[in-house]
Design a protein around this motif. Sequence first.
Motif, PDB file in Angstrom:
ATOM      1  N   LEU A 182       0.840  -1.202   0.000  1.00  0.00           N
ATOM      2  CA  LEU A 182       0.000   0.000   0.000  1.00  0.00           C
ATOM      3  C   LEU A 182       0.874   1.249   0.000  1.00  0.00           C
ATOM      4  O   LEU A 182       1.978   1.248   0.552  1.00  0.00           O
ATOM      5  CB  LEU A 182      -0.903   0.009   1.231  1.00  0.00           C
ATOM      6  N   THR A 183       0.346   2.309  -0.591  1.00  0.00           N
ATOM      7  CA  THR A 183       1.071   3.571  -0.623  1.00  0.00           C
ATOM      8  C   THR A 183       0.111   4.748  -0.459  1.00  0.00           C
ATOM      9  O   THR A 183      -1.049   4.668  -0.865  1.00  0.00           O
ATOM     10  CB  THR A 183       1.870   3.719  -1.940  1.00  0.00           C
ATOM     11  N   ASN A 184       0.617   5.822   0.139  1.00  0.00           N
ATOM     12  CA  ASN A 184      -0.100   7.097   0.094  1.00  0.00           C
ATOM     13  C   ASN A 184       0.004   7.590  -1.340  1.00  0.00           C
ATOM     14  O   ASN A 184       0.882   7.182  -2.075  1.00  0.00           O
ATOM     15  CB  ASN A 184       0.550   8.142   0.996  1.00  0.00           C
ATOM     16  N   TYR A 185      -0.875   8.491  -1.708  1.00  0.00           N
ATOM     17  CA  TYR A 185      -0.740   9.042  -3.040  1.00  0.00           C
ATOM     18  C   TYR A 185      -0.988  10.533  -3.047  1.00  0.00           C
ATOM     19  O   TYR A 185      -1.555  11.110  -2.128  1.00  0.00           O
ATOM     20  CB  TYR A 185      -1.554   8.286  -4.077  1.00  0.00           C
ATOM     21  N   PHE A 186      -0.506  11.144  -4.115  1.00  0.00           N
ATOM     22  CA  PHE A 186      -0.347  12.583  -4.241  1.00  0.00           C
ATOM     23  C   PHE A 186      -1.597  13.408  -3.954  1.00  0.00           C
ATOM     24  O   PHE A 186      -1.553  14.344  -3.177  1.00  0.00           O
ATOM     25  CB  PHE A 186       0.175  12.883  -5.654  1.00  0.00           C
ATOM     26  N   SER A 187      -2.712  13.063  -4.552  1.00  0.00           N
ATOM     27  CA  SER A 187      -3.892  13.937  -4.472  1.00  0.00           C
ATOM     28  C   SER A 187      -4.712  13.774  -3.194  1.00  0.00           C
ATOM     29  O   SER A 187      -5.540  14.631  -2.897  1.00  0.00           O
ATOM     30  CB  SER A 187      -4.795  13.733  -5.691  1.00  0.00           C
ATOM     31  N   LYS A 188      -4.490  12.683  -2.448  1.00  0.00           N
ATOM     32  CA  LYS A 188      -5.238  12.470  -1.210  1.00  0.00           C
ATOM     33  C   LYS A 188      -4.278  12.032  -0.102  1.00  0.00           C
ATOM     34  O   LYS A 188      -4.172  10.847   0.205  1.00  0.00           O
ATOM     35  CB  LYS A 188      -6.335  11.419  -1.410  1.00  0.00           C
ATOM     36  N   PRO A 189      -3.570  12.992   0.480  1.00  0.00           N
ATOM     37  CA  PRO A 189      -2.624  12.640   1.543  1.00  0.00           C
ATOM     38  C   PRO A 189      -3.297  11.794   2.627  1.00  0.00           C
ATOM     39  O   PRO A 189      -4.465  11.998   2.941  1.00  0.00           O
ATOM     40  CB  PRO A 189      -2.189  13.995   2.094  1.00  0.00           C
ATOM     41  N   GLU A 190      -2.565  10.864   3.139  1.00  0.00           N
ATOM     42  CA  GLU A 190      -2.959   9.919   4.180  1.00  0.00           C
ATOM     43  C   GLU A 190      -3.788   8.753   3.654  1.00  0.00           C
ATOM     44  O   GLU A 190      -3.938   7.752   4.337  1.00  0.00           O
ATOM     45  CB  GLU A 190      -3.706  10.584   5.344  1.00  0.00           C
ATOM     46  N   ALA A 191      -4.369   8.850   2.456  1.00  0.00           N
ATOM     47  CA  ALA A 191      -5.145   7.741   1.906  1.00  0.00           C
ATOM     48  C   ALA A 191      -4.185   6.678   1.396  1.00  0.00           C
ATOM     49  O   ALA A 191      -3.155   6.997   0.812  1.00  0.00           O
ATOM     50  CB  ALA A 191      -6.047   8.234   0.782  1.00  0.00           C
ATOM     51  N   LEU A 192      -4.516   5.427   1.629  1.00  0.00           N
ATOM     52  CA  LEU A 192      -3.693   4.328   1.137  1.00  0.00           C
ATOM     53  C   LEU A 192      -4.363   3.677  -0.066  1.00  0.00           C
ATOM     54  O   LEU A 192      -5.576   3.492  -0.077  1.00  0.00           O
ATOM     55  CB  LEU A 192      -3.479   3.280   2.233  1.00  0.00           C
ATOM     56  N   THR A 193      -3.563   3.349  -1.068  1.00  0.00           N
ATOM     57  CA  THR A 193      -4.058   2.661  -2.257  1.00  0.00           C
ATOM     58  C   THR A 193      -3.106   1.507  -2.568  1.00  0.00           C
ATOM     59  O   THR A 193      -1.990   1.460  -2.064  1.00  0.00           O
ATOM     60  CB  THR A 193      -4.170   3.634  -3.454  1.00  0.00           C
ATOM     61  N   ASP A 194      -3.552   0.602  -3.390  1.00  0.00           N
ATOM     62  CA  ASP A 194      -2.758  -0.551  -3.787  1.00  0.00           C
ATOM     63  C   ASP A 194      -1.506  -0.070  -4.532  1.00  0.00           C
ATOM     64  O   ASP A 194      -1.609   0.470  -5.635  1.00  0.00           O
ATOM     65  CB  ASP A 194      -3.605  -1.460  -4.670  1.00  0.00           C
ATOM     66  N   ALA A 195      -0.354  -0.270  -3.942  1.00  0.00           N
ATOM     67  CA  ALA A 195       0.902   0.204  -4.536  1.00  0.00           C
ATOM     68  C   ALA A 195       1.201  -0.474  -5.859  1.00  0.00           C
ATOM     69  O   ALA A 195       1.848   0.113  -6.730  1.00  0.00           O
ATOM     70  CB  ALA A 195       2.054  -0.011  -3.560  1.00  0.00           C
ATOM     71  N   THR A 196       0.716  -1.693  -6.055  1.00  0.00           N
ATOM     72  CA  THR A 196       1.001  -2.415  -7.288  1.00  0.00           C
ATOM     73  C   THR A 196       0.168  -1.904  -8.462  1.00  0.00           C
ATOM     74  O   THR A 196       0.473  -2.189  -9.612  1.00  0.00           O
ATOM     75  CB  THR A 196       0.766  -3.939  -7.132  1.00  0.00           C
ATOM     76  N   LYS A 197      -0.878  -1.126  -8.165  1.00  0.00           N
ATOM     77  CA  LYS A 197      -1.731  -0.568  -9.218  1.00  0.00           C
ATOM     78  C   LYS A 197      -1.519   0.930  -9.399  1.00  0.00           C
ATOM     79  O   LYS A 197      -2.072   1.531 -10.321  1.00  0.00           O
ATOM     80  CB  LYS A 197      -3.197  -0.856  -8.905  1.00  0.00           C
ATOM     81  N   ALA A 198      -0.733   1.537  -8.532  1.00  0.00           N
ATOM     82  CA  ALA A 198      -0.452   2.967  -8.625  1.00  0.00           C
ATOM     83  C   ALA A 198       0.480   3.238  -9.804  1.00  0.00           C
ATOM     84  O   ALA A 198       1.145   2.333 -10.310  1.00  0.00           O
ATOM     85  CB  ALA A 198       0.184   3.466  -7.326  1.00  0.00           C
ATOM     86  N   THR A 199       0.505   4.490 -10.224  1.00  0.00           N
ATOM     87  CA  THR A 199       1.484   4.961 -11.203  1.00  0.00           C
ATOM     88  C   THR A 199       2.413   5.904 -10.455  1.00  0.00           C
ATOM     89  O   THR A 199       1.975   6.680  -9.603  1.00  0.00           O
ATOM     90  CB  THR A 199       0.794   5.690 -12.374  1.00  0.00           C
ATOM     91  N   TYR A 200       3.688   5.850 -10.777  1.00  0.00           N
ATOM     92  CA  TYR A 200       4.702   6.617 -10.056  1.00  0.00           C
ATOM     93  C   TYR A 200       5.386   7.606 -10.989  1.00  0.00           C
ATOM     94  O   TYR A 200       5.526   7.356 -12.179  1.00  0.00           O
ATOM     95  CB  TYR A 200       5.756   5.668  -9.463  1.00  0.00           C
ATOM     96  N   ILE A 201       5.808   8.716 -10.405  1.00  0.00           N
ATOM     97  CA  ILE A 201       6.627   9.692 -11.127  1.00  0.00           C
ATOM     98  C   ILE A 201       7.898   9.916 -10.323  1.00  0.00           C
ATOM     99  O   ILE A 201       7.854  10.090  -9.098  1.00  0.00           O
ATOM    100  CB  ILE A 201       5.914  11.052 -11.291  1.00  0.00           C
ATOM    101  N   ILE A 202       9.011   9.920 -11.028  1.00  0.00           N
ATOM    102  CA  ILE A 202      10.257  10.423 -10.451  1.00  0.00           C
ATOM    103  C   ILE A 202      10.489  11.764 -11.122  1.00  0.00           C
ATOM    104  O   ILE A 202      10.687  11.840 -12.336  1.00  0.00           O
ATOM    105  CB  ILE A 202      11.438   9.464 -10.675  1.00  0.00           C
ATOM    106  N   SER A 203      10.381  12.840 -10.331  1.00  0.00           N
ATOM    107  CA  SER A 203      10.510  14.204 -10.836  1.00  0.00           C
ATOM    108  C   SER A 203      11.260  15.059  -9.825  1.00  0.00           C
ATOM    109  O   SER A 203      10.883  15.110  -8.651  1.00  0.00           O
ATOM    110  CB  SER A 203       9.129  14.819 -11.089  1.00  0.00           C
ATOM    111  N   LYS A 204      12.282  15.737 -10.281  1.00  0.00           N
ATOM    112  CA  LYS A 204      13.059  16.637  -9.414  1.00  0.00           C
ATOM    113  C   LYS A 204      12.191  17.782  -8.888  1.00  0.00           C
ATOM    114  O   LYS A 204      12.569  18.467  -7.948  1.00  0.00           O
ATOM    115  CB  LYS A 204      14.260  17.213 -10.171  1.00  0.00           C
ATOM    116  N   ASN A 205      11.008  17.975  -9.453  1.00  0.00           N
ATOM    117  CA  ASN A 205      10.113  19.055  -9.028  1.00  0.00           C
ATOM    118  C   ASN A 205       9.090  18.616  -7.985  1.00  0.00           C
ATOM    119  O   ASN A 205       8.239  19.411  -7.582  1.00  0.00           O
ATOM    120  CB  ASN A 205       9.397  19.628 -10.249  1.00  0.00           C
TER     121      ASN A 205
END
Length: 145
Positions: free
Chosen positions: A81-104
Amino acid sequence: MKTLKHYSILTLLLIFSSCNVSPKPIEYGSDGCHFCKMTIVDKVHATEFITKKGKVYKFDATECMINYFDEFDTSEIELYLTNYFSKPEALTDATKATYIISKNIPSPMGAFLTAFENKSEAEKIQAEKGGKLYSWTELLAHFKD
């Protein structure tokens, strides 16, 4: 004989309740990261996994969880499980999430890695902030390199 039956039922109930495989809320400001031992305070980047026996391991960033896999038998993991950008503290399935690596988009451990609930949300932020998109499988491969 009746007492023995009651003990057997009680024992079975204890066994099944002790193996509850479900998320546990992250206590921000008090839970520690299993990998780096820092206190988890960032409500956007925290992660956890739950073993098949119901034990929860919490992390302050996705990269800490992935790095911990070197020390852990991942075949024992039931949920990622992972937190995600638009809903802090909410957990979602990490294996179905999309990730960004961004210096910003800074993250707690400096990998600039952030999870998004779905690809369309990630693409929208990528258009604004730049960076590279990863699926869960691609992200694991990226960290092995």
